[in-house]
Design an enzyme around this catalytic site. Structure first.
Site, short mmCIF file in Angstrom:
data_model
loop_
_atom_site.label_atom_id
_atom_site.label_comp_id
_atom_site.label_asym_id
_atom_site.label_seq_id
_atom_site.Cartn_x
_atom_site.Cartn_y
_atom_site.Cartn_z
N LYS A 16 0.84 -1.22 0.00
CA LYS A 16 0.00 0.00 0.00
C LYS A 16 0.87 1.26 0.00
O LYS A 16 0.65 2.18 -0.78
CB LYS A 16 -0.93 0.03 1.24
CG LYS A 16 -1.84 -1.18 1.36
CD LYS A 16 -2.77 -1.07 2.56
CE LYS A 16 -2.07 -0.98 3.90
NZ LYS A 16 -1.30 -2.19 4.27
N ARG A 174 -0.27 -8.73 13.28
CA ARG A 174 -0.88 -7.71 12.41
C ARG A 174 -1.74 -8.38 11.33
O ARG A 174 -2.81 -7.89 10.98
CB ARG A 174 0.22 -6.86 11.76
CG ARG A 174 0.85 -5.87 12.75
CD ARG A 174 2.22 -5.41 12.32
NE ARG A 174 2.25 -4.75 11.04
CZ ARG A 174 3.34 -4.69 10.27
NH1 ARG A 174 4.46 -5.26 10.65
NH2 ARG A 174 3.29 -4.05 9.14
P1 AP5 Z 1 4.90 -1.59 1.81
O1 AP5 Z 1 4.58 -0.75 0.62
O2 AP5 Z 1 5.66 -0.98 2.93
O3 AP5 Z 1 3.56 -2.31 2.32
P2 AP5 Z 1 2.33 -1.74 3.14
O4 AP5 Z 1 1.11 -2.41 2.62
O5 AP5 Z 1 2.34 -0.25 3.16
O6 AP5 Z 1 2.70 -2.35 4.54
P3 AP5 Z 1 2.67 -1.76 6.03
O7 AP5 Z 1 3.38 -2.77 6.86
O8 AP5 Z 1 3.19 -0.36 6.06
O9 AP5 Z 1 1.17 -1.79 6.30
P4 AP5 Z 1 0.51 -1.78 7.66
O10 AP5 Z 1 -0.91 -1.60 7.23
O11 AP5 Z 1 0.78 -2.94 8.54
O12 AP5 Z 1 1.23 -0.59 8.43
P5 AP5 Z 1 0.83 0.91 8.76
O13 AP5 Z 1 2.05 1.71 8.67
O14 AP5 Z 1 -0.38 1.34 8.00
O15 AP5 Z 1 5.68 -2.88 1.26
C1 AP5 Z 1 6.14 -3.88 2.16
C2 AP5 Z 1 7.48 -4.46 1.65
O16 AP5 Z 1 7.27 -5.12 0.41
C3 AP5 Z 1 8.56 -3.39 1.35
O17 AP5 Z 1 9.82 -3.90 1.66
C4 AP5 Z 1 8.45 -3.14 -0.16
O18 AP5 Z 1 9.67 -2.74 -0.73
C5 AP5 Z 1 8.03 -4.52 -0.64
N1 AP5 Z 1 7.15 -4.49 -1.81
C6 AP5 Z 1 6.11 -3.66 -2.03
N2 AP5 Z 1 5.51 -3.97 -3.20
C7 AP5 Z 1 6.21 -5.02 -3.71
C8 AP5 Z 1 6.07 -5.79 -4.89
N3 AP5 Z 1 5.10 -5.55 -5.78
N4 AP5 Z 1 6.93 -6.82 -5.09
C9 AP5 Z 1 7.93 -7.08 -4.18
N5 AP5 Z 1 8.12 -6.38 -3.04
C10 AP5 Z 1 7.25 -5.36 -2.81
O19 AP5 Z 1 0.35 0.77 10.29
C11 AP5 Z 1 1.26 0.44 11.31
C12 AP5 Z 1 0.54 0.40 12.65
O20 AP5 Z 1 -0.03 1.70 12.95
C13 AP5 Z 1 -0.67 -0.55 12.71
O21 AP5 Z 1 -0.28 -1.88 13.00
C14 AP5 Z 1 -1.49 0.09 13.84
O22 AP5 Z 1 -0.96 -0.21 15.11
C15 AP5 Z 1 -1.31 1.59 13.59
N6 AP5 Z 1 -2.34 2.13 12.71
C16 AP5 Z 1 -2.14 2.70 11.47
N7 AP5 Z 1 -3.32 3.09 10.95
C17 AP5 Z 1 -4.27 2.77 11.85
C18 AP5 Z 1 -5.70 2.89 11.87
N8 AP5 Z 1 -6.38 3.41 10.83
N9 AP5 Z 1 -6.36 2.45 12.96
C19 AP5 Z 1 -5.71 1.92 14.02
N10 AP5 Z 1 -4.36 1.77 14.07
C20 AP5 Z 1 -3.65 2.18 12.98
#
Ligand code: AP5
Length: 219
Positions: A16, A174
């Site tokens: 994402k 997660r």
């Molecule tokens: P990446 O693009 O970083 O993936 P992502 O989907 O953004 O993953 P996140 O781990 O950031 O999502 P998340 O939802 O757990 O975390 P968030 O920060 O929102 O890609 C991942 C990896 O894959 C990278 O190394 C990239 O290079 C690689 N990659 C990408 N695309 C690829 C491809 N096509 N092929 C190969 N490799 C690829 O949230 C973190 C924490 O914050 C949550 O756990 C929660 O505690 C809190 N939080 C955030 N928002 C809320 C909310 N709305 N409500 C409550 N708590 C919240």
């Protein structure tokens, strides 16, 4: 206007953030990542950061009322006037309902949902290999870059850091939270707006092209 308002949906590690950054650049709208907002708050030790730190480290969700307040402020700001890529929100049915109230108040049309589908085993591997450049914020997969000590974007050396929630135990938690609480939110949008489902396991540029094709945007 409506296709410049996008909600990125998918499991942790589905890509994402990676896609949201690219799309934000191409569409010239801001990338609003609730995860990044929280991580900045943690780094700066603000009141929000102090509340969120332990919750995030455990892979749990920060309370809805905190998250909705943050998102409302951002969506009403001038930077989102022409659209936005919302990444990481909504994550609960309650957040989705409250976001509907914000969308109605904004009166700018309804966002499109872009759902990235990726299997859990791929995700666990990706997130264990994820690093973030502490100089420019670029997200990389260590398996996919030539030099694992040098940022391919800004050239900084030894600048990669691992997120605190990218340990295998927390990744599994997660994913469980995603499947139990967040994935069902997609149903809420089923008859409300367009849901674009894209295979997120393809290479990054193919995923981007497929999203743009579905959005009918040529850039
Ligand atoms: P990446 O693009 O970083 O993936 P992502 O989907 O953004 O993953 P996140 O781990 O950031 O999502 P998340 O939802 O757990 O975390 P968030 O920060 O929102 O890609 C991942 C990896 O894959 C990278 O190394 C990239 O290079 C690689 N990659 C990408 N695309 C690829 C491809 N096509 N092929 C190969 N490799 C690829 O949230 C973190 C924490 O914050 C949550 O756990 C929660 O505690 C809190 N939080 C955030 N928002 C809320 C909310 N709305 N409500 C409550 N708590 C919240």
């Amino acid at each position: 206007m409506s296709n410049k308002q996008i909600i990125m949906f998918g499991a942790p590690g589905a890509g994402k953030g990676t896609q949201a950054k690219i799309l934000a650049g191409k569409l010239n709208v801001p990338h609003i990542s609730t995860g990044d907002i929280l991580r900045n708050a943690v780094a700066q030790k603000t009141e929000l950061g102090l509340k969120a730190k332990k919750i995030m480290e455990a892979g749990e969700l920060v309370p809805d009322e905190i998250m909705v307040g943050i998102v409302k402020n951002v969506l009403f700001s001038d930077e989102c006037k022409e659209g936005y890529i919302l990444d990481g929100f909504p994550r609960t049915l309650n957040q989705a309902k409250l976001l509907d109230d914000i969308i109605a108040e904004l009166n700018n049309g309804y966002p499109v949902i872009v759902k990235l589908s990726v299997d859990d085993d791929v995700i666990i591997n990706r997130l264990s290999m994820r690093r973030v450049c502490k100089v420019c914020g670029t997200i990389v997969n260590l398996n996919q870059i030539k030099n694992e000590n040098k940022c391919p974007n800004c050239g900084a050396e030894n600048s990669f850091v691992k997120r605190d929630d990218d340990s295998e135990e927390v990744i599994r938690r997660r994913l469980k939270v995603y499947h139990e609480t967040t994935q069902p939110v997609l149903e809420f949008y089923r008859n409300k707006t367009e849901i674009i489902v894209v295979d997120g396991s393809l290479p990054v540029d193919e995923v981007t092209n497929n999203i743009l094709k579905h959005l009918k945007i040529a850039v």
